[in-house]
Design a protein around this motif. Structure first.
Motif, mmCIF file in Angstrom:
data_model
loop_
_atom_site.group_PDB
_atom_site.id
_atom_site.type_symbol
_atom_site.label_atom_id
_atom_site.label_comp_id
_atom_site.label_asym_id
_atom_site.label_seq_id
_atom_site.Cartn_x
_atom_site.Cartn_y
_atom_site.Cartn_z
ATOM 1 N N ALA A 51 -3.113 6.087 -2.041
ATOM 2 C CA ALA A 51 -4.040 5.712 -0.971
ATOM 3 C C ALA A 51 -3.895 4.245 -0.595
ATOM 4 O O ALA A 51 -4.012 3.885 0.579
ATOM 5 C CB ALA A 51 -5.474 6.014 -1.403
ATOM 6 N N GLU A 52 -3.617 3.399 -1.604
ATOM 7 C CA GLU A 52 -3.482 1.961 -1.378
ATOM 8 C C GLU A 52 -2.264 1.464 -2.156
ATOM 9 O O GLU A 52 -2.403 1.012 -3.305
ATOM 10 C CB GLU A 52 -4.730 1.216 -1.836
ATOM 11 C CG GLU A 52 -6.015 1.631 -1.145
ATOM 12 C CD GLU A 52 -7.215 0.876 -1.680
ATOM 13 O OE1 GLU A 52 -7.161 -0.371 -1.672
ATOM 14 O OE2 GLU A 52 -8.175 1.510 -2.123
ATOM 15 N N PRO A 53 -1.066 1.518 -1.594
ATOM 16 C CA PRO A 53 0.156 1.112 -2.295
ATOM 17 C C PRO A 53 0.117 -0.313 -2.849
ATOM 18 O O PRO A 53 0.828 -0.614 -3.818
ATOM 19 C CB PRO A 53 1.237 1.268 -1.224
ATOM 20 C CG PRO A 53 0.697 2.316 -0.305
ATOM 21 C CD PRO A 53 -0.785 2.071 -0.260
ATOM 22 N N ASP A 54 -0.674 -1.181 -2.248
ATOM 23 C CA ASP A 54 -0.751 -2.559 -2.733
ATOM 24 C C ASP A 54 -1.355 -2.659 -4.129
ATOM 25 O O ASP A 54 -1.244 -3.702 -4.781
ATOM 26 C CB ASP A 54 -1.579 -3.417 -1.767
ATOM 27 C CG ASP A 54 -0.820 -3.720 -0.488
ATOM 28 O OD1 ASP A 54 0.415 -3.536 -0.491
ATOM 29 O OD2 ASP A 54 -1.446 -4.137 0.494
ATOM 30 N N ARG A 55 -1.989 -1.589 -4.605
ATOM 31 C CA ARG A 55 -2.493 -1.586 -5.984
ATOM 32 C C ARG A 55 -1.343 -1.702 -6.986
ATOM 33 O O ARG A 55 -1.538 -2.162 -8.105
ATOM 34 C CB ARG A 55 -3.276 -0.296 -6.266
ATOM 35 C CG ARG A 55 -4.663 -0.230 -5.633
ATOM 36 C CD ARG A 55 -5.292 1.113 -5.926
ATOM 37 N NE ARG A 55 -6.650 1.223 -5.436
ATOM 38 C CZ ARG A 55 -7.743 0.999 -6.162
ATOM 39 N NH1 ARG A 55 -7.613 0.637 -7.434
ATOM 40 N NH2 ARG A 55 -8.948 1.129 -5.649
ATOM 41 N N PHE A 56 -0.163 -1.234 -6.588
ATOM 42 C CA PHE A 56 1.027 -1.327 -7.433
ATOM 43 C C PHE A 56 1.701 -2.659 -7.106
ATOM 44 O O PHE A 56 2.435 -2.771 -6.124
ATOM 45 C CB PHE A 56 1.964 -0.151 -7.151
ATOM 46 C CG PHE A 56 3.087 -0.001 -8.147
ATOM 47 C CD1 PHE A 56 2.896 0.736 -9.300
ATOM 48 C CD2 PHE A 56 4.313 -0.597 -7.926
ATOM 49 C CE1 PHE A 56 3.924 0.892 -10.222
ATOM 50 C CE2 PHE A 56 5.345 -0.452 -8.828
ATOM 51 C CZ PHE A 56 5.150 0.292 -9.981
ATOM 52 N N GLU A 57 1.459 -3.667 -7.910
ATOM 53 C CA GLU A 57 1.857 -5.037 -7.605
ATOM 54 C C GLU A 57 3.343 -5.245 -7.874
ATOM 55 O O GLU A 57 3.792 -5.214 -9.022
ATOM 56 C CB GLU A 57 1.012 -6.010 -8.418
ATOM 57 C CG GLU A 57 -0.481 -5.868 -8.125
ATOM 58 C CD GLU A 57 -1.335 -6.816 -8.948
ATOM 59 O OE1 GLU A 57 -0.852 -7.915 -9.265
ATOM 60 O OE2 GLU A 57 -2.476 -6.455 -9.271
ATOM 61 N N MET A 104 3.266 -10.645 -2.662
ATOM 62 C CA MET A 104 4.353 -9.692 -2.425
ATOM 63 C C MET A 104 3.773 -8.292 -2.287
ATOM 64 O O MET A 104 2.897 -7.894 -3.042
ATOM 65 C CB MET A 104 5.351 -9.736 -3.584
ATOM 66 C CG MET A 104 6.567 -8.846 -3.378
ATOM 67 S SD MET A 104 7.689 -8.924 -4.810
ATOM 68 C CE MET A 104 8.149 -10.654 -4.754
ATOM 69 N N THR A 105 4.244 -7.558 -1.314
ATOM 70 C CA THR A 105 3.728 -6.211 -1.084
ATOM 71 C C THR A 105 4.365 -5.213 -2.039
ATOM 72 O O THR A 105 5.429 -5.448 -2.599
ATOM 73 C CB THR A 105 4.009 -5.775 0.373
ATOM 74 O OG1 THR A 105 5.421 -5.802 0.596
ATOM 75 C CG2 THR A 105 3.302 -6.694 1.347
ATOM 76 N N ALA A 106 3.706 -4.082 -2.186
ATOM 77 C CA ALA A 106 4.187 -3.063 -3.117
ATOM 78 C C ALA A 106 5.395 -2.338 -2.540
ATOM 79 O O ALA A 106 5.554 -2.230 -1.323
ATOM 80 C CB ALA A 106 3.076 -2.057 -3.403
ATOM 81 N N PRO A 107 6.296 -1.832 -3.388
ATOM 82 C CA PRO A 107 7.410 -1.025 -2.902
ATOM 83 C C PRO A 107 6.881 0.270 -2.309
ATOM 84 O O PRO A 107 5.795 0.728 -2.638
ATOM 85 C CB PRO A 107 8.232 -0.766 -4.176
ATOM 86 C CG PRO A 107 7.257 -0.915 -5.294
ATOM 87 C CD PRO A 107 6.304 -1.967 -4.843
ATOM 88 N N THR A 108 7.661 0.844 -1.436
ATOM 89 C CA THR A 108 7.217 2.080 -0.787
ATOM 90 C C THR A 108 8.249 3.180 -0.943
ATOM 91 O O THR A 108 9.376 2.940 -1.364
ATOM 92 C CB THR A 108 6.973 1.835 0.718
ATOM 93 O OG1 THR A 108 8.196 1.356 1.305
ATOM 94 C CG2 THR A 108 5.856 0.829 0.931
#
Length: 271
Positions: free
Chosen positions: A47-53, A1-5
């Motif tokens: 920088a990398e939103p996917d770090r926020f799982e 699942m991708t991180a919220p934006t």
């Protein structure tokens, strides 16, 4: 699942940021170092939103992102210009602990994560996270005992705190209900640690009392207790390394006292 934006991500991080800063500060024993790690975490997520799982709870996801940076940096950082002599002592003590035990203890007791959530944050099995907490208690409790001064105007709470620290092997030098009483008590006997409420009887301030004591008499670790920790962790000026929320648990008090006594490191809160 991708991180919220966008706005969702900002809201999730913003609501939990004061608690990440509290944790980072207690972990490093320094406001400067703790805030450096918290800022690095935010920059990494931006920088990398996917770090926020997104498949984790928001607070767990933020702390997990922090721990990736914390672990990869070979933490804690040795500052070129430490905040104080107490910080140097804290760093020496920190290196003597079993790896990862202090992190697990803070996450479980101060930040109220379950053993499973601690495992998610630290990338460990739940059973291993639980064992780290037990080891941390054992190592810290055995290493120090001392004199503790309590500044608290509510009789039931002060008696409860006195009982908790007494069971840990510490001696209470006395209990003060007002700023003036705290100053007099500090003059009578020098404590190794101060455990202080924020709002005292007669509307005096535990913060002011502590600042005056540390300025006029000696330097020692301090643990503040408040029902509104987010109001104090604003990022404006020095903040406390150890801050317990009301209502507190016995484990939270034991954890903060053990660490403050063991590392002898805290920041004074000035407002």
């Amino acid at each position: 699942m991708t991180a919220p934006t966008g706005e969702v991500l900002a809201n999730q991080i913003g609501s939990n940021l004061p608690f990440l800063r509290r944790y980072a500060r207690a972990l490093t024993g320094s406001q400067t170092s703790g805030d450096t790690y918290a800022l690095a975490t935010l920059e990494a997520i931006l920088a990398e939103p996917d770090r926020f799982e997104a498949d984790l709870k928001a607070k767990v996801a933020l702390f997990r992102a922090f721990h990736v940076i914390w672990s990869s940096s070979g933490a804690p950082v040795e500052l070129d210009q430490p905040d104080s002599g107490l910080e140097n002592q804290a760093q020496k003590h920190l290196r003597a602990l079993t790896p990862n035990t202090r992190e697990a203890l803070l996450l479980h007791t101060i930040e109220d994560f379950s053993a499973a959530e601690v495992g998610q944050i630290m990338d460990l099995p739940t059973e291993e996270a639980s064992e780290l907490v037990k080891i941390a208690y054992q190592e810290m409790t055995k290493s120090t005992s001392g004199r503790i001064m309590i500044i608290e105007d509510e009789a039931i709470i002060s008696m409860d705190l006195e009982g908790i620290v007494g069971d840990m092997g510490h001696r209470v030098t006395g209990i003060a209900r007002t700023e003036d009483a705290a100053l007099k008590l500090a003059q009578q006997e020098t404590p190794d640690l101060i455990l202080s409420d924020i709002q005292l009887a007669d509307n005096s301030s535990g913060i002011d009392a502590v600042n005056r004591i540390l300025t006029d008499h000696f330097e020692c670790p301090v643990i503040f207790i408040t029902a509104f920790p987010e109001r104090l962790l604003t990022g404006e000026g020095p903040e406390p390394a150890f801050l317990i929320s009301k209502p507190y648990t016995e484990d939270q008090v034991r954890s903060a006292v053990s660490q403050a006594m063991f590392f002898s490191s805290t920041e004074t809160l000035k407002v």
